[in-house]
Design a protein around this motif. Structure first.
Motif, PDB file in Angstrom:
ATOM      1  N   UNK A   4     136.117  27.076-104.137  1.00  0.00           N
ATOM      2  CA  UNK A   4     135.598  25.869-103.476  1.00  0.00           C
ATOM      3  C   UNK A   4     134.163  26.025-103.026  1.00  0.00           C
ATOM      4  N   UNK A   5     133.572  27.203-103.171  1.00  0.00           N
ATOM      5  CA  UNK A   5     132.202  27.393-102.700  1.00  0.00           C
ATOM      6  C   UNK A   5     131.219  27.397-103.849  1.00  0.00           C
ATOM      7  N   UNK A  45     143.910  32.869-100.072  1.00  0.00           N
ATOM      8  CA  UNK A  45     142.830  32.183 -99.365  1.00  0.00           C
ATOM      9  C   UNK A  45     141.472  32.529 -99.961  1.00  0.00           C
ATOM     10  N   UNK A  46     141.298  33.796-100.303  1.00  0.00           N
ATOM     11  CA  UNK A  46     140.023  34.201-100.891  1.00  0.00           C
ATOM     12  C   UNK A  46     139.782  33.492-102.208  1.00  0.00           C
ATOM     13  N   UNK A  70     140.897  30.581-103.006  1.00  0.00           N
ATOM     14  CA  UNK A  70     140.540  29.204-102.712  1.00  0.00           C
ATOM     15  C   UNK A  70     139.092  29.100-102.268  1.00  0.00           C
ATOM     16  N   UNK A  71     138.702  30.035-101.372  1.00  0.00           N
ATOM     17  CA  UNK A  71     137.319  30.043-100.899  1.00  0.00           C
ATOM     18  C   UNK A  71     136.372  30.211-102.071  1.00  0.00           C
ATOM     19  N   UNK A 129     136.337  29.019 -92.195  1.00  0.00           N
ATOM     20  CA  UNK A 129     135.346  29.027 -93.277  1.00  0.00           C
ATOM     21  C   UNK A 129     135.699  27.993 -94.344  1.00  0.00           C
ATOM     22  N   UNK A 149     148.693  36.353 -98.833  1.00  0.00           N
ATOM     23  CA  UNK A 149     148.045  35.227 -98.169  1.00  0.00           C
ATOM     24  C   UNK A 149     146.535  35.342 -98.202  1.00  0.00           C
ATOM     25  N   UNK A 176     135.693  18.420-107.095  1.00  0.00           N
ATOM     26  CA  UNK A 176     136.669  19.466-107.388  1.00  0.00           C
ATOM     27  C   UNK A 176     138.011  18.895-107.804  1.00  0.00           C
TER      28      UNK A 176
END
Lengths: 494, 494
Positions: free
Chosen positions: B67-68, B60-61, B63-64, A63, B56, A75
């Protein structure tokens, strides 16, 4: 770019975390053969856990991968601007073609007069006003503080300023001889409208490109009279009249007469201030702020030309010009020559963006004029006419579509190139034509920060890779003093 | 939108995966009290594993999440266009404020004449040429096939076309009486330049807005003569002269004289063709292709007005106009009235994009004219002058900055609104003014697809949620026949 690198990092960490933890430490701490039920069930649980974990991490990574396509550049605006890590530097050096994974942010103009708030320094919000869409041009009052303006002017004075244009241009005569053109051929090149006669503006257009002396129609009439060139005195040169003139007749006549500084294309003095590590904090701050403003990858700003500081005395000017030229496939960029495989006689500075800072408020004149900003069409030939020459910033600034008044601390910035529609630099924006109007009272101080980007993505990427390798080599040898890497001749021709 | 939903999904899965697996199943399968060393070490390992895992996943969440931000909309462009899933439908209905997580793609124009390749139908590449930047306007030859053009014209004829504008406008007189203005007040409103006299163009500007009859300066002089309004015959009305006229004197005079269709703002016939489920395949294909072309979320296109088909006979025209009006905070959009909490007398159609299809090639005239396309400035008042009226497409199409010749199958499309700079609809683009030039030979057939978007994001989101709920209710009741949900009165006033 910076965030994009998290993908492999995160993967490494998670893999090592899951692969080593369950397999090694348990066996060391407890005697695994004590209970066979324990070890078997333990194994089952760990394996189930491990698989669920890996599947989840992979799904998330996928994803992340697919959602981080477009706006990496936007960004990375908040990444520390002092970093000298070029976007391409972590790629394997063996790869000759670079994937185009960087997309340059282009700030939206919306419409003339649109104001957007921008955050450039902590605790302060700047207002950025759209001045024109062609070129895409913005104004930010208070971009530099009063003290910062003072420091920049003092540093420039300490370093010393040189004449922006030399009085006598050498080497032009030789070029003309090298080209080996007959008078007929030159006549034909000059005769834009192909009417068999040379109008004054046809001579003017050529003359300015050639020898850097700014001729007005009056100058030209004087020269005609002095050289007795225009026998029938109609202000036009026929082929017969033109043939009687020697190649450098105009220039010789002017030099005989004596050329004043006010007759040059530029009448100013300038110097260059490096902004890399070790530079004055104000200069580093300005570079960081420009990076935030333009929202471009810091590496691109780091590898651009140093800060140019320019002083115009009373009577100083800079006739309308482009900061950077058109780019054709055979054109090289000055800053990436290092990475260009071919040699070419065509070269331009590839200044994607110009950020212009006003270091003082000028008592009279000195506006920055954009003669054709937001014009419906761009017609190069009609810029210079016999009666009005829109390029002449000593006479016709009032006829420019747009003029920006110099105000201390204000920055204006514009794009000298269009987008290519795919996130990179495209064609030259001809509307970015601009000049410095004559200073009528006082002195004018400005600074220019250009951001150099090669419209050829591959060349830019190769260049950045070369620089980063060079940097690594220097670091290995302990040569960390001069980390502001510049193509040594980058401002040779300025 | 779609991808963004993965975040909570993935989190749920990972939490349940890590929380339930290690805690429940092991204890069921093995007797945990058999070996205390085993259970303790097992606990330690699982806890370490669990924490590393959670950290982890959380990283990651994060970052997601960060970045979205921007380009969700551009990524959802390839979602199936037949889907009737509005972007907001998965949000909890109890949430009154919607997060602005959709960003509308706006196609880059780059520069006039720029050509970009677009993939709209399988196995074919179309060329899209930029015609102007103000408005942002593109032309795509061969957008519709010959057969598709024929089908659309036939379907429109089957349904039957109605007059686009009625001859006698009712209700205008009452409005004037309601407003209860004195002649002095009206005079002042009309007197744009406040010189105490009414020039012809000041009357014209007003008259067109009011009663839909297109007056030329000649018409007006006739009326003056007929009504003996301009006593001193200087072409100007003083307050005294104006006072002698009754409120509806002009209109009454015109109706007495008899108004011809050519004297109206629009002289054409039109009809509407629904494009939802069950509609002719060609109509559904066109909608899908428009979605691909504009790269907007399919739900926005689905919930827009039906296809309008227009026929101009020889002599037909449509004087220059805006497809959609300016939007102020108190302005409602016709299509989202359903979701508007307030009642307001100001309403416009909020047509963000106009896609105009030429269904046939016209023998003579019938161009689409953009009088002020790419003008440097927009000055509404100077559009109508005593000598040249740029809005008049029967007379002055040749003075328009841009004219598009009708060619069968070609589509042009433009944005009637600017961007707000944050990925949504902004202010009206005044430069989008356009009209249909008089057809001098033959008949002209066009179709219009408007994409309606409320510049108020919250209202658009609420509207889409309401529609999706209504759809769900209908589906529950088995009423699946009419899934093309339209605000029933959406084209009442057209």
């Amino acid at each position: 770019m910076t965030e994009n690198q998290e993908t492999p990092d995160a993967e490494d960490k998670s893999l090592s975390g899951s692969a080593t933890l369950p397999l090694r430490p348990p066996c060391e701490r407890l005697s695994c053969h004590k209970s066979s039920v324990c070890s078997r069930s333990y194994f089952v649980v760990v394996m189930v856990f491990f698989h669920v974990y890996i599947i989840n991490v992979i799904a998330l990574l996928f994803y992340v991968h697919y959602s981080s396509g477009q706006d990496d550049a936007s960004r990375s605006r908040d990444a520390p601007s002092g970093s000298h890590q070029p976007p391409e530097s972590r790629r394997p050096p063996s790869k000759p073609e670079f994937l185009r994974d960087v997309s340059l942010t282009r700030i939206e103009g919306i419409r003339v007069g649109h104001v957007q708030k921008v955050s450039l320094v902590p605790g302060k919000v700047h207002e950025m006003r759209t001045l024109s869409l062609k070129p895409l041009l913005f104004e930010i009052p208070g971009f530099l503080s009063k003290d910062e303006c003072r420091v920049v002017m003092q540093l420039a004075q300490l370093k010393g300023l040189m004449e922006s244009q030399l009085m006598v241009q050498d080497g032009q005569e030789e070029l003309a001889k090298e080209l080996n053109l007959s008078p007929e051929e030159i006549f034909n090149l000059l005769d834009i409208n192909q009417d068999g006669q040379l109008q004054l503006h046809e001579i003017l257009t050529h003359s300015r490109v050639r020898d850097g002396i700014w001729l007005t129609p009056e100058n030209l009439r004087e020269i005609y009279a002095g050289l007795k060139a225009d026998k029938d005195d109609n202000g036009l040169l026929s082929l017969e009249e033109f043939r009687l003139l020697s190649n450098d007749a105009f220039q010789r006549f002017l030099l005989q007469q004596g050329v004043k500084r006010s007759q040059l294309v530029r009448n100013s003095r300038h110097t260059w201030l490096y902004q890399g590590k070790g530079a004055h904090q104000v200069l580093q701050d300005i570079k960081a702020r420009v990076t935030r403003l333009t929202r471009l990858p810091p590496a691109l700003v780091d590898l651009s030309e140093p800060l140019q500081v320019v002083r115009y005395e009373e009577g100083g000017h800079y006739h309308a010009h482009h900061d950077s030229g058109p780019v054709y496939p055979e054109t090289a960029c000055t800053h990436t020559r290092l990475a260009a495989n071919t040699s070419t006689p065509f070269e331009t500075s590839c200044r994607y963006i110009t950020v212009l800072f006003y270091l003082n408020s000028v008592d009279g004149g000195g506006e920055t004029a954009f003669p054709v900003a937001d014009n419906r069409t761009y017609d190069e030939v009609s810029l210079i006419q016999n009666d009005v020459d829109l390029l002449d910033t000593r006479r016709n600034c009032d006829k420019s579509n747009l003029r920006v008044k110099p105000t201390r601390g204000t920055a204006v910035f514009w794009y000298n190139y269009l987008s290519d529609g795919r996130g990179w630099v495209g064609e030259q924006d001809e509307y970015a034509l601009h000049g410095g109007c004559m200073v009528t009272h006082g002195t004018k101080w400005v600074a220019n920060k250009w951001i150099n980007i090669d419209p050829d993505y591959q060349r830019q990427a190769r260049y950045q890779q070369l620089v980063s390798q060079q940097q690594e080599d220097e670091d290995d040898e302990g040569l960390t003093l001069n980390t502001d890497v510049q193509s040594p001749s980058i401002h040779q021709d300025l």
